[in-house]
Design an enzyme around this catalytic site. Sequence first.
Site, short mmCIF file in Angstrom:
data_model
loop_
_atom_site.label_atom_id
_atom_site.label_comp_id
_atom_site.label_asym_id
_atom_site.label_seq_id
_atom_site.Cartn_x
_atom_site.Cartn_y
_atom_site.Cartn_z
N GLY A 153 -7.43 88.66 20.12
CA GLY A 153 -8.38 88.97 21.18
C GLY A 153 -8.08 88.21 22.45
O GLY A 153 -7.24 88.63 23.27
N ARG A 154 -8.72 87.06 22.61
CA ARG A 154 -8.69 86.37 23.89
C ARG A 154 -7.30 86.01 24.40
O ARG A 154 -7.08 86.01 25.61
CB ARG A 154 -9.57 85.11 23.80
CG ARG A 154 -11.06 85.46 23.73
CD ARG A 154 -11.90 84.28 23.32
NE ARG A 154 -11.62 83.89 21.95
CZ ARG A 154 -12.19 82.87 21.31
NH1 ARG A 154 -13.07 82.13 21.96
NH2 ARG A 154 -11.90 82.60 20.06
N CYS A 167 -20.55 91.54 15.64
CA CYS A 167 -20.97 91.11 16.98
C CYS A 167 -22.16 90.17 16.88
O CYS A 167 -23.18 90.51 16.26
CB CYS A 167 -21.34 92.32 17.83
SG CYS A 167 -21.96 91.85 19.44
N PRO A 175 -10.98 94.64 19.30
CA PRO A 175 -11.95 95.31 20.17
C PRO A 175 -12.63 94.27 21.05
O PRO A 175 -13.10 93.25 20.54
CB PRO A 175 -12.96 95.91 19.17
CG PRO A 175 -12.71 95.28 17.85
CD PRO A 175 -11.39 94.60 17.89
N LYS A 230 -14.86 95.47 10.70
CA LYS A 230 -14.59 94.15 11.29
C LYS A 230 -15.86 93.32 11.14
O LYS A 230 -16.95 93.77 11.51
CB LYS A 230 -14.22 94.29 12.76
CG LYS A 230 -14.00 92.95 13.45
CD LYS A 230 -13.30 93.13 14.78
CE LYS A 230 -13.06 91.79 15.44
NZ LYS A 230 -14.23 91.30 16.18
N GLN A 239 -14.22 101.85 17.66
CA GLN A 239 -15.20 101.01 16.97
C GLN A 239 -16.62 101.38 17.36
O GLN A 239 -16.93 101.53 18.54
CB GLN A 239 -14.97 99.52 17.31
CG GLN A 239 -15.82 98.62 16.43
CD GLN A 239 -15.82 97.16 16.85
OE1 GLN A 239 -16.24 96.83 17.96
NE2 GLN A 239 -15.38 96.29 15.97
N ASN A 243 -8.55 87.08 11.93
CA ASN A 243 -8.92 87.07 13.35
C ASN A 243 -9.60 85.74 13.68
O ASN A 243 -10.34 85.19 12.87
CB ASN A 243 -9.85 88.25 13.67
CG ASN A 243 -10.43 88.20 15.06
OD1 ASN A 243 -11.64 88.15 15.24
ND2 ASN A 243 -9.57 88.17 16.08
N GLY A 244 -9.34 85.30 14.92
CA GLY A 244 -9.98 84.09 15.43
C GLY A 244 -8.98 83.01 15.77
O GLY A 244 -8.30 82.48 14.88
C1 LIG Z 1 -14.91 89.52 26.05
C2 LIG Z 1 -15.02 89.77 24.56
C3 LIG Z 1 -15.58 90.97 24.12
C4 LIG Z 1 -15.67 91.24 22.75
N1 LIG Z 1 -16.14 92.46 22.34
C5 LIG Z 1 -16.07 92.78 21.01
C6 LIG Z 1 -16.35 94.11 20.57
O1 LIG Z 1 -16.66 95.01 21.36
N2 LIG Z 1 -16.25 94.36 19.24
C7 LIG Z 1 -15.87 93.39 18.33
O2 LIG Z 1 -15.77 93.67 17.13
N3 LIG Z 1 -15.60 92.14 18.73
C8 LIG Z 1 -15.65 91.83 20.04
N4 LIG Z 1 -15.27 90.58 20.45
C9 LIG Z 1 -14.76 89.62 19.45
C10 LIG Z 1 -13.23 89.74 19.32
O3 LIG Z 1 -12.86 91.02 18.84
C11 LIG Z 1 -12.67 88.66 18.38
O4 LIG Z 1 -13.27 88.82 17.11
C12 LIG Z 1 -12.96 87.25 18.87
O5 LIG Z 1 -12.70 87.12 20.24
C13 LIG Z 1 -12.11 86.23 18.11
O6 LIG Z 1 -10.74 86.50 18.24
P1 LIG Z 1 -9.82 85.70 19.32
O7 LIG Z 1 -9.97 84.23 19.02
O8 LIG Z 1 -8.42 86.22 19.06
O9 LIG Z 1 -10.33 86.03 20.67
C14 LIG Z 1 -15.22 90.28 21.80
C15 LIG Z 1 -14.68 89.08 22.28
C16 LIG Z 1 -14.56 88.82 23.62
C17 LIG Z 1 -13.95 87.52 24.08
#
Ligand SMILES: Cc1cc2nc3c(=O)[nH]c(=O)nc-3n(C[C@H](O)[C@H](O)[C@H](O)COP(=O)(O)O)c2cc1C
Length: 330
Positions: free
Chosen positions: A228-229, A102, A18, A141, A72, A204-205
């Site tokens: 995510g990113r 968050c 998300p 999450k 979510q 995740n991460g």
């Molecule tokens: C632009 C952005 C928006 C995000 N919005 C949410 C969100 O709405 N809900 C959530 O649970 N995590 C949110 N996250 C966190 C991501 O879901 C994820 O946990 C985090 O980026 C780490 O994963 P990654 O390293 O694969 O990016 C957000 C992250 C980014 C970069």
Amino acid sequence: MAKIGTIDVGDFPLLLAPMEDVSDPPFRALCKEQGADVVYTEFISSEGLIRDAAKSVMKLDIYEKERPVGIQIFGAVLDSMLQSVEIVEASGPDIIDINFGCPVKKVVSKGAGAGILKDIDLMVSLTEAMVKHTKLPITVKTRLGWDHDSIRIVEVAERLQDVGCKALSIHGRTRAQMYKGEADWAPIAEVKNNPRMHIPIFGNGDVDSPEKAKEMRDVYGLDGAMIGRASIGYPWFFKEVKHYFETGEHAPPPTMTERVAAARRHLQMAIDWKGEQLGVFETRRHYTNYFKGIPNFKEHRMKMVTSDDAASVFEAFDEALALFGDYQFA
Ligand SMILES: Cc1cc2nc3c(=O)[nH]c(=O)nc-3n(C[C@H](O)[C@H](O)[C@H](O)COP(=O)(O)O)c2cc1C
């Protein structure tokens, strides 16, 4: 084979994380086409939903082609969360996910998101009440803990499972870390290795290469990877990870023609869904990655990210394709 409740999500599923203003229907559709096994909406405020705030309600839009899809929600007030479960159910998702991770101040200060990591009893009782309030699978999450000294994720995971949570996605950082440092997957593996756990544990991460996804699977033994990113402006990431799993080799990167086609579809779907102004504005953040690595591209990128009308952005795509159509991506 991982299962979320009764939903079979395959062997080591890849989940689109998300992401606020990113994981919208157009982007979820692209990721799904490129191999994402489960997709999630961005977080939606329970307080916004029960007030019928238009922006929150619009985020409930889901489409058949993206299933299984999780919606979510976040919040910290029992009554609002239960009411929003009913509102969310009416949209027909496959999964309802609770955001207990968050880290941003405006969310945490209300005790929601990662703020709840300071009150594990409330986290568990809210989850239990939501599980009892719906037939849909509830997933959570979260992060490792509030800060380094208060990591109790093994115990937290057990308690969430005991009250009926059907899967857990854990971001390997604490709230205090925000997005800094490296994600630590070892505590997530501890959760997974707890013999009492039987629900899927998704890591995740920092999964930003097929090798890292493989490490999460083979070294840390997790049940799936939430991404995510690495997917922003690069929905091909999911397919590339799967290709690597199957062949041990890297898939060739998408060509310029494929990138422009994806960017065009992304923008068109965004306009169809939320209108030209918002569609143009909110798709901008993806272009840098769609066209990453092309030398002397600045002028074209600038046109894509500063134009206010769709026609100019589409024109910029055409110009980029005409000039860089043969570019070999590394
Ligand atoms: C632009 C952005 C928006 C995000 N919005 C949410 C969100 O709405 N809900 C959530 O649970 N995590 C949110 N996250 C966190 C991501 O879901 C994820 O946990 C985090 O980026 C780490 O994963 P990654 O390293 O694969 O990016 C957000 C992250 C980014 C970069």
